[in-house]
Design an enzyme around this catalytic site. Structure first.
Site: not given
Ligand SMILES: COc1cc(/C=C/C(=O)SCCNC(=O)CCNC(=O)[C@H](O)C(C)(C)COP(=O)(O)OP(=O)(O)OC[C@H]2O[C@@H](n3cnc4c(N)ncnc43)[C@H](O)[C@@H]2OP(=O)(O)O)ccc1O
Length: 453
Positions: A181, A400
């Site tokens: 990581h 893919d």
């Molecule tokens: C080393 O090898 C690896 C590693 C790994 C894995 C490592 C990890 O785990 S690192 C951590 C991974 N996670 C993240 O990076 C979290 C990313 N997400 C965020 O930062 C989010 O913003 C949040 C802080 C979690 C908050 O999310 P949220 O409250 O949903 O707010 P917003 O993101 O602003 O979204 C609001 C709203 O927008 C829509 N939306 C935004 N982006 C997307 C998207 N990409 N897809 C779909 N929709 C999106 C959505 O409508 C949101 O509202 P909803 O209410 O409808 O959800 C693994 C493997 C390895 O080999």
């Protein structure tokens, strides 16, 4: 993401019932080989890892499974196609071909040795259908699909990445990855895997070339700590959950939330109007599981509890991190509450605390977190903590390599007992699987709470 270094992530937890699939899955590995970049890359220097990379130096093991399909466009077999494409993609991602070391500042860095990634081919004595469905981790079985360097005592003795390609009798194959990581977060890891995949499909150029230089995230001099950073706080376990965990088997279950159920969860958080009609799915679901786990573990009302989760900082930095930033662009944020406060308040309260924690993550907060590490070298504490890791938007389905999207993909295990994973589920990936481990009695209580929704 996870926050503590372990010798081997796969050994971190025990999983009830893991033996059945393990008994069927017998894998015979070949000799590990080194796959070096296909062209000359910078060598002989140290590659800088930022402070955001430092305290998540843990191996993440994932598996991607591919059903039998006609050979890729190149006509090669999976092992040779993936091996050759790895050599070519490492030309861009050359730090992955180096080895971890300690810099003069006593931080993790990469020695650009150009040695190569460790690659192993293997054969399974069964069909892909015999592999468990990856909805619940099964390290005993799935661990056979990922290569760990035998006898490695710490992460300095493990290469930044290993890859194992396992052929199944049915003609399908699995790609098992063990990647540190500290090299990248989930988004960065997916960009790497998907670049490797498009290289295997014959692309001449990468859609998202990696942005290699991490010095944009250097600490300020002198460091400026402008937030309290409770993520590092060690909260005493006054509820004695240690006895519960010590006395019972740790069970793993996953709970599927389809779009209707997710809407009901959001509805619960919005019901009393406390959030002004605005709450995301993540905020509502995180608030729900934080409360349910608190209740299921029987925490005493005075027990302080911490919620930690990673926020992707790429667009939040000023200026934003460059496209393709190769490294950890995530920062941990936190919310604190007593068990009594969480459970006596309506669901909007917990969801609101999550919302505040998301909003707290500004450029200044992240720079402060970077500087905090510079000044203290502290690691986030998981004591009396729930750490939610969101993989639901990671593009596993884009991996893919020429044989179509993976039929299934996911983690080999959960890294710590405090971690809950949100995974995308379903054909359109609109459902969320909530994956967690709890002592048996607490898991039953958690199950009852989930059944109410
Ligand atoms: C080393 O090898 C690896 C590693 C790994 C894995 C490592 C990890 O785990 S690192 C951590 C991974 N996670 C993240 O990076 C979290 C990313 N997400 C965020 O930062 C989010 O913003 C949040 C802080 C979690 C908050 O999310 P949220 O409250 O949903 O707010 P917003 O993101 O602003 O979204 C609001 C709203 O927008 C829509 N939306 C935004 N982006 C997307 C998207 N990409 N897809 C779909 N929709 C999106 C959505 O409508 C949101 O509202 P909803 O209410 O409808 O959800 C693994 C493997 C390895 O080999």
């Amino acid at each position: 993401m996870v926050v503590e270094a372990k010798e081997n992530g796969a050994a971190a937890v025990a999983v009830a019932g893991g033996g059945k699939a393990a008994a069927k899955l017998m894998v015979k590995r070949g000799e590990p080989e080194l796959v070096a970049p296909a062209e000359a890359t910078p060598t002989g220097e140290k590659y800088y890892l930022s402070n955001l990379d430092q305290n998540i130096a843990v191996i993440v093991q994932t598996v991607y499974c591919y059903k039998p399909a006609p050979a890729a466009a190149s006509g090669g077999d999976a092992v040779s196609v993936l091996r050759d494409a790895l050599a070519r993609v490492l030309v861009h991602y050359y730090p992955l071909a180096g080895r971890l070391t300690i810099s003069e500042e006593m931080k993790l860095a990469v020695d650009l040795t150009g040695q190569g990634a460790v690659f192993v081919e293997a054969d399974a004595g069964c069909d892909l259908a015999d592999v468990s469905d990856l909805a619940t981790p099964d390290p005993a079985a799935l661990g056979q699909l990922v290569y760990s360097v035998p006898g490695a005592k710490n992460i300095l003795e493990m290469p930044p990445m290993t890859a194992q390609v396992t052929r199944f009798k049915c003609g399908g194959f699995a790609l098992g990855l063990a990647m540190n990581h500290c090299m990248f977060d989930g988004l960065g890891a997916m960009e790497f895997v998907n670049s490797w995949a498009e290289t295997a499909r014959g692309a001449a150029e990468l859609t998202v070339p990696p942005f290699i230089d991490r010095s944009v995230l250097r600490a300020r001099d002198p460091p400026v700590i402008s937030f309290p950073h409770h993520e590092f706080e060690e909260i005493p376990d006054i509820s004695d959950t240690a006895a519960l965990y010590g006395g019972q088997e740790l069970l793993y279950r996953s709970f599927c939330f389809d779009p209707d159920r997710l809407e009901r969860v959001r509805g619960l958080a919005l019901a009393d109007g406390g959030l002004g009609g605005r709450c995301t799915t993540f905020e509502a679901l995180s608030g729900l599981v934080w409360r349910a786990r608190t209740r299921a573990l029987g925490l005493v009302p005075e027990q302080r509890t911490k919620l930690l989760f990673a926020v992707d900082g790429r667009r939040r930095f000023e200026p934003p991190l460059p496209r393709g930033y190769f490294g950890n662009g995530i920062v941990l944020t936190n919310a604190l509450a007593t068990a009594g406060d969480l459970l006596s308040s309506p669901p909007s309260h917990a969801a609101g605390l999550v919302q505040d924690a998301v909003r707290m993550v500004t450029d200044e907060y992240m720079r402060s977190a970077v500087d905090y590490f510079e000044a203290t070298r502290a690691r986030p504490s998981l004591a009396s903590t729930l750490l939610i890791t969101t993989w639901s938007r990671l593009a596993f389905q884009d991996a893919d390599f020429g044989w179509g999207a993976p039929a299934m993909s996911g983690p080999v295990t959960l890294p710590e007992k405090e971690v809950i994973l949100f995974l995308a589920h379903g054909k359109e990936r609109k459902s969320i699987n909530v994956l967690l481990g709890l002592p048996a009695s607490a898991m039953d209580a958690f199950q009852d709470l989930m059944d109410e929704i």
